[in-house]
Design a protein around this motif. Structure first.
Motif, PDB file in Angstrom:
ATOM      1  N   LEU A 312      30.025   1.615   0.493  1.00 45.31           N
ATOM      2  CA  LEU A 312      29.418   0.566   1.316  1.00 45.31           C
ATOM      3  C   LEU A 312      29.812  -0.836   0.876  1.00 45.31           C
ATOM      4  O   LEU A 312      29.438  -1.812   1.528  1.00 45.31           O
ATOM      5  CB  LEU A 312      27.881   0.677   1.258  1.00 45.31           C
ATOM      6  N   PHE A 313      30.549  -0.933  -0.208  1.00 43.71           N
ATOM      7  CA  PHE A 313      30.748  -2.236  -0.832  1.00 43.71           C
ATOM      8  C   PHE A 313      31.495  -3.205   0.079  1.00 43.71           C
ATOM      9  O   PHE A 313      31.188  -4.394   0.127  1.00 43.71           O
ATOM     10  CB  PHE A 313      31.489  -2.067  -2.160  1.00 43.71           C
ATOM     11  N   GLY A 314      32.505  -2.728   0.804  1.00 42.98           N
ATOM     12  CA  GLY A 314      33.255  -3.609   1.701  1.00 42.98           C
ATOM     13  C   GLY A 314      32.373  -4.216   2.767  1.00 42.98           C
ATOM     14  O   GLY A 314      32.465  -5.411   3.071  1.00 42.98           O
ATOM     15  N   TRP A 315      31.491  -3.408   3.354  1.00 41.39           N
ATOM     16  CA  TRP A 315      30.562  -3.914   4.364  1.00 41.39           C
ATOM     17  C   TRP A 315      29.546  -4.871   3.757  1.00 41.39           C
ATOM     18  O   TRP A 315      29.173  -5.871   4.369  1.00 41.39           O
ATOM     19  CB  TRP A 315      29.836  -2.738   5.020  1.00 41.39           C
ATOM     20  N   TYR A 316      29.107  -4.534   2.561  1.00 36.18           N
ATOM     21  CA  TYR A 316      28.107  -5.366   1.887  1.00 36.18           C
ATOM     22  C   TYR A 316      28.643  -6.772   1.631  1.00 36.18           C
ATOM     23  O   TYR A 316      27.972  -7.769   1.922  1.00 36.18           O
ATOM     24  CB  TYR A 316      27.703  -4.696   0.571  1.00 36.18           C
ATOM     25  N   VAL A 317      29.844  -6.870   1.114  1.00 39.71           N
ATOM     26  CA  VAL A 317      30.444  -8.180   0.845  1.00 39.71           C
ATOM     27  C   VAL A 317      30.738  -8.904   2.158  1.00 39.71           C
ATOM     28  O   VAL A 317      30.583 -10.127   2.249  1.00 39.71           O
ATOM     29  CB  VAL A 317      31.719  -8.034  -0.007  1.00 39.71           C
ATOM     30  N   LEU A 318      31.156  -8.162   3.185  1.00 39.81           N
ATOM     31  CA  LEU A 318      31.380  -8.776   4.490  1.00 39.81           C
ATOM     32  C   LEU A 318      30.105  -9.437   4.996  1.00 39.81           C
ATOM     33  O   LEU A 318      30.139 -10.565   5.510  1.00 39.81           O
ATOM     34  CB  LEU A 318      31.860  -7.718   5.485  1.00 39.81           C
ATOM     35  N   ALA A 319      28.960  -8.767   4.854  1.00 38.40           N
ATOM     36  CA  ALA A 319      27.687  -9.344   5.288  1.00 38.40           C
ATOM     37  C   ALA A 319      27.351 -10.596   4.491  1.00 38.40           C
ATOM     38  O   ALA A 319      26.850 -11.589   5.043  1.00 38.40           O
ATOM     39  CB  ALA A 319      26.568  -8.313   5.152  1.00 38.40           C
ATOM     40  N   THR A 320      27.639 -10.580   3.200  1.00 39.04           N
ATOM     41  CA  THR A 320      27.396 -11.752   2.351  1.00 39.04           C
ATOM     42  C   THR A 320      28.183 -12.956   2.839  1.00 39.04           C
ATOM     43  O   THR A 320      27.640 -14.053   3.003  1.00 39.04           O
ATOM     44  CB  THR A 320      27.785 -11.428   0.897  1.00 39.04           C
ATOM     45  N   GLY A 359      19.699 -12.763  11.909  1.00 34.00           N
ATOM     46  CA  GLY A 359      20.094 -11.373  12.136  1.00 34.00           C
ATOM     47  C   GLY A 359      20.968 -10.812  11.034  1.00 34.00           C
ATOM     48  O   GLY A 359      20.754  -9.679  10.570  1.00 34.00           O
ATOM     49  N   PHE A 360      21.950 -11.591  10.572  1.00 41.53           N
ATOM     50  CA  PHE A 360      22.842 -11.085   9.534  1.00 41.53           C
ATOM     51  C   PHE A 360      22.195 -11.107   8.154  1.00 41.53           C
ATOM     52  O   PHE A 360      22.657 -10.409   7.253  1.00 41.53           O
ATOM     53  CB  PHE A 360      24.158 -11.856   9.547  1.00 41.53           C
ATOM     54  N   SER A 361      21.137 -11.903   7.986  1.00 40.75           N
ATOM     55  CA  SER A 361      20.350 -11.801   6.748  1.00 40.75           C
ATOM     56  C   SER A 361      19.652 -10.447   6.686  1.00 40.75           C
ATOM     57  O   SER A 361      19.582  -9.806   5.628  1.00 40.75           O
ATOM     58  CB  SER A 361      19.315 -12.936   6.676  1.00 40.75           C
ATOM     59  N   VAL A 362      19.118  -9.994   7.822  1.00 41.96           N
ATOM     60  CA  VAL A 362      18.515  -8.665   7.894  1.00 41.96           C
ATOM     61  C   VAL A 362      19.574  -7.581   7.697  1.00 41.96           C
ATOM     62  O   VAL A 362      19.347  -6.582   7.005  1.00 41.96           O
ATOM     63  CB  VAL A 362      17.799  -8.478   9.243  1.00 41.96           C
ATOM     64  N   PHE A 363      20.757  -7.785   8.279  1.00 41.14           N
ATOM     65  CA  PHE A 363      21.856  -6.838   8.130  1.00 41.14           C
ATOM     66  C   PHE A 363      22.281  -6.732   6.666  1.00 41.14           C
ATOM     67  O   PHE A 363      22.509  -5.621   6.153  1.00 41.14           O
ATOM     68  CB  PHE A 363      23.032  -7.285   9.000  1.00 41.14           C
ATOM     69  N   TRP A 364      22.370  -7.869   5.989  1.00 40.48           N
ATOM     70  CA  TRP A 364      22.710  -7.862   4.565  1.00 40.48           C
ATOM     71  C   TRP A 364      21.680  -7.072   3.772  1.00 40.48           C
ATOM     72  O   TRP A 364      22.026  -6.280   2.886  1.00 40.48           O
ATOM     73  CB  TRP A 364      22.787  -9.294   4.031  1.00 40.48           C
ATOM     74  N   THR A 365      20.401  -7.287   4.087  1.00 37.51           N
ATOM     75  CA  THR A 365      19.335  -6.592   3.366  1.00 37.51           C
ATOM     76  C   THR A 365      19.414  -5.091   3.584  1.00 37.51           C
ATOM     77  O   THR A 365      19.209  -4.305   2.653  1.00 37.51           O
ATOM     78  CB  THR A 365      17.966  -7.114   3.821  1.00 37.51           C
ATOM     79  N   TYR A 366      19.710  -4.698   4.800  1.00 37.55           N
ATOM     80  CA  TYR A 366      19.867  -3.266   5.102  1.00 37.55           C
ATOM     81  C   TYR A 366      20.979  -2.653   4.252  1.00 37.55           C
ATOM     82  O   TYR A 366      20.804  -1.573   3.666  1.00 37.55           O
ATOM     83  CB  TYR A 366      20.160  -3.083   6.591  1.00 37.55           C
ATOM     84  N   LEU A 367      22.119  -3.342   4.173  1.00 32.06           N
ATOM     85  CA  LEU A 367      23.234  -2.814   3.396  1.00 32.06           C
ATOM     86  C   LEU A 367      22.920  -2.810   1.906  1.00 32.06           C
ATOM     87  O   LEU A 367      23.278  -1.868   1.182  1.00 32.06           O
ATOM     88  CB  LEU A 367      24.499  -3.633   3.675  1.00 32.06           C
ATOM     89  N   TRP A 368      22.250  -3.869   1.439  1.00 31.76           N
ATOM     90  CA  TRP A 368      21.880  -3.909   0.023  1.00 31.76           C
ATOM     91  C   TRP A 368      20.967  -2.747  -0.319  1.00 31.76           C
ATOM     92  O   TRP A 368      21.159  -2.057  -1.321  1.00 31.76           O
ATOM     93  CB  TRP A 368      21.189  -5.234  -0.304  1.00 31.76           C
TER      94      TRP A 368
END
Length: 516
Positions: A312-320, A359-368
């Motif tokens: 998941l790391f690639g998606w996680y950093v993308l969200a950041t 919205g992307f803050s919530v998305f980041w939290t989901y991935l984290w």
């Protein structure tokens, strides 16, 4: 037309100069001997852990300690969980040696045993001191690396967000195109600096990447690392450099073409043909971006901890980077609008940018949470070591990051009215940017400096340096073209864009009609 003001230009240059001086001082003041390193480590008490840890995931970066690759998974976990030993632990260790020496004073072989114990203690102290020295020498490099990746990531994701708006044929965001294009201009200087960093790293001018250590791939060496050796097809210097150059080349090529063609749209005889070409180019870029972004994250960030990996790391950093990029777009838009240079931008555009931030803050939290929960639940030693070190040595930053990146944006931006108020967006955005800088900080620092971290001149000066470059590049690029993309076929829709709920919920009519 916008004119880059002399005050803002001077401010950016001052930031760059202060950053250069601070970075230079950081390298100059880094320790050159073990004695200096131990003295500095003893003064770096950051309250979360212990600045002179005896062994962590980065200990193998200097060829000091690759023996953990030969241990069982249980032993590796124990070793990582005790990576935050302090001088108190060292004193206790020395006391145990003294007790052993006293116990064996009456033994016939006491002299030999004493020599063995003293030798062990001396070797331990020497290895520990050398390790701390390498960590502290890494700190200026790491501080620059964190700030560099932060601003590079923001510029890149602003470019990706811009491309997504073209591919989606979105109407609301057209009046923001020149702002996004100006922000992507920062991709050029940060890519050049990143290329320099890549070359210096490949030439072993620093020791940021553990797998580049001497003897790591040599089975006859005491520094041989069996885990990293199993990844040698991917983790080797020539291939790493080639991939890195490829990423930067792809991103900057698209940025150059789309900027040129976007300006051409304003004066093109056949505007539709130019628009269609830009659309097709953006489709290709987004496809390549999704591949190269993930791969670059593996190489440049996850590669700092080569024993660890996450799908998941690639998606996680993308969200950041994405939520940070949208926040920066909102900041630049609010500033230029307040100066009267974006007359077509209304509260609804600010509102939509704030919605994306939320919205992307919530998305980041989901991935984290998804990444953390799965690793915690599986409890596989090779995976848990990543969070053990960070929670042990970076606990305050680790917990504050969650507050800044999730709880604060949720509480501040969940209200619809607040999203259209620039000062609320600025307050929320400042916390979001700080939180994601901290997020990137604890992605990188544990793998490069371990527990020998602190926040001071290297980190502040690096941030000032890249912030100065960002301001100079972005506003200089914005001043060179018409702030309104007059040739875009969706411009009229964007000019009259209005979010229906703002008008009716607040009872105000700003003179804009909703697009039906």
């Amino acid at each position: 037309m916008y004119k880059f003001s002399g005050k803002l230009k001077t401010f950016s240059i001052v930031l760059i100069l202060l950053g250069v001086l601070g970075i230079g001082f950081s390298f100059y003041s880094s320790p050159s001997t073990v004695e200096e390193a131990m003295e500095m480590a003893s003064s770096n008490d950051h309250g979360d852990g212990h600045g002179d840890n005896h062994g962590d995931s980065h200990s193998d970066s200097h060829g000091d300690s690759h023996s953990d690759s030969h241990e069982t998974s249980h032993n590796k976990t124990s070793k990582e969980m005790h990576s935050a030993e302090t001088h108190v632990a060292q004193d206790s260790h020395n006391k145990e040696h003294d007790e052993l020496k006293d116990k064996h004073t009456s033994d016939d072989h006491s002299s030999n045993e004493h020599a063995t114990i003293d030798s062990h203690g001396g070797d331990h102290d020497a290895a520990h001191g050398e390790h701390v020295l390498h960590q502290l020498q890494n700190r200026p490099w790491s501080a620059v690396y964190v700030a560099l990746l932060f601003f590079l990531g923001i510029s890149l994701l602003a470019l990706a967000f811009y491309a997504s708006q073209r591919v989606a044929q979105a109407g609301w965001s057209i009046v923001l195109f020149r702002v996004m294009e100006a922000i992507t201009a920062n991709l050029v200087p940060t890519s050049i600096i990143m290329l320099i960093m890549i070359i210096l790293t490949a030439l072993h001018s620093n020791h940021l990447f553990t797998w580049m250590g001497e003897g790591v791939f040599d089975k006859a060496s005491e520094n041989f690392d069996a885990i990293v050796y199993g990844k040698k097809a991917w983790l080797n210097v020539p291939w790493w450099v080639i991939r890195s150059v490829f990423y930067l080349l792809i991103w900057n090529t698209y940025r150059w073409f789309i900027r040129r063609n976007s300006i051409k749209e304003d004066t093109a005889n056949d505007a539709y043909k130019t628009y269609k070409r830009n659309y097709n180019m953006s489709v290709v870029f987004l496809f390549l971006f999704m591949i190269t972004e993930s791969m670059s994250v593996w190489d440049w960030i996850m590669g700092l901890d080569p024993h660890w990996f996450s799908t998941l790391f690639g998606w996680y950093v993308l969200a950041t980077f994405l939520v940070s990029a949208i926040t920066v777009i909102a900041f630049v838009t609010i500033y230029l609008r307040s100066k009267g240079f974006l007359p077509k931008v209304n509260d609804s555009h600010i509102h939509d940018l704030a919605k994306f931030m939320f919205g992307f803050s919530v998305f980041w939290t989901y991935l984290w949470f998804a990444q953390f929960m799965l690793i915690w639940y599986a409890d596989i030693p090779e995976e848990t070591t990543y969070f053990v070190l960070r929670f042990t040595e970076y606990k305050t930053l680790f917990l504050s990051m969650l507050v800044m990146n999730f709880f604060f944006p949720i509480l501040l931006l969940i209200n619809s009215d607040f999203k259209s108020r620039p000062w609320f967006v600025v307050i929320g955005g400042l916390v979001i940017l700080a939180g994601h800088y901290v997020d990137l900080f604890i992605m990188i620092m544990p793998g490069t400096v371990g527990g020998s971290w602190s926040f001071g001149i290297p980190e502040i000066s690096s941030t000032c340096f890249f912030l100065g470059i960002f301001i100079y590049t972005v506003f200089s690029a914005f001043s060179k073209v018409n702030p309104v993309p007059t040739g875009n076929p969706f411009l009229h829709e964007s000019e009259h864009y209005h979010y229906y709920n703002i008008e009716h919920h607040s009872g105000e009519d700003n003179g804009h009609q909703s697009i039906q």
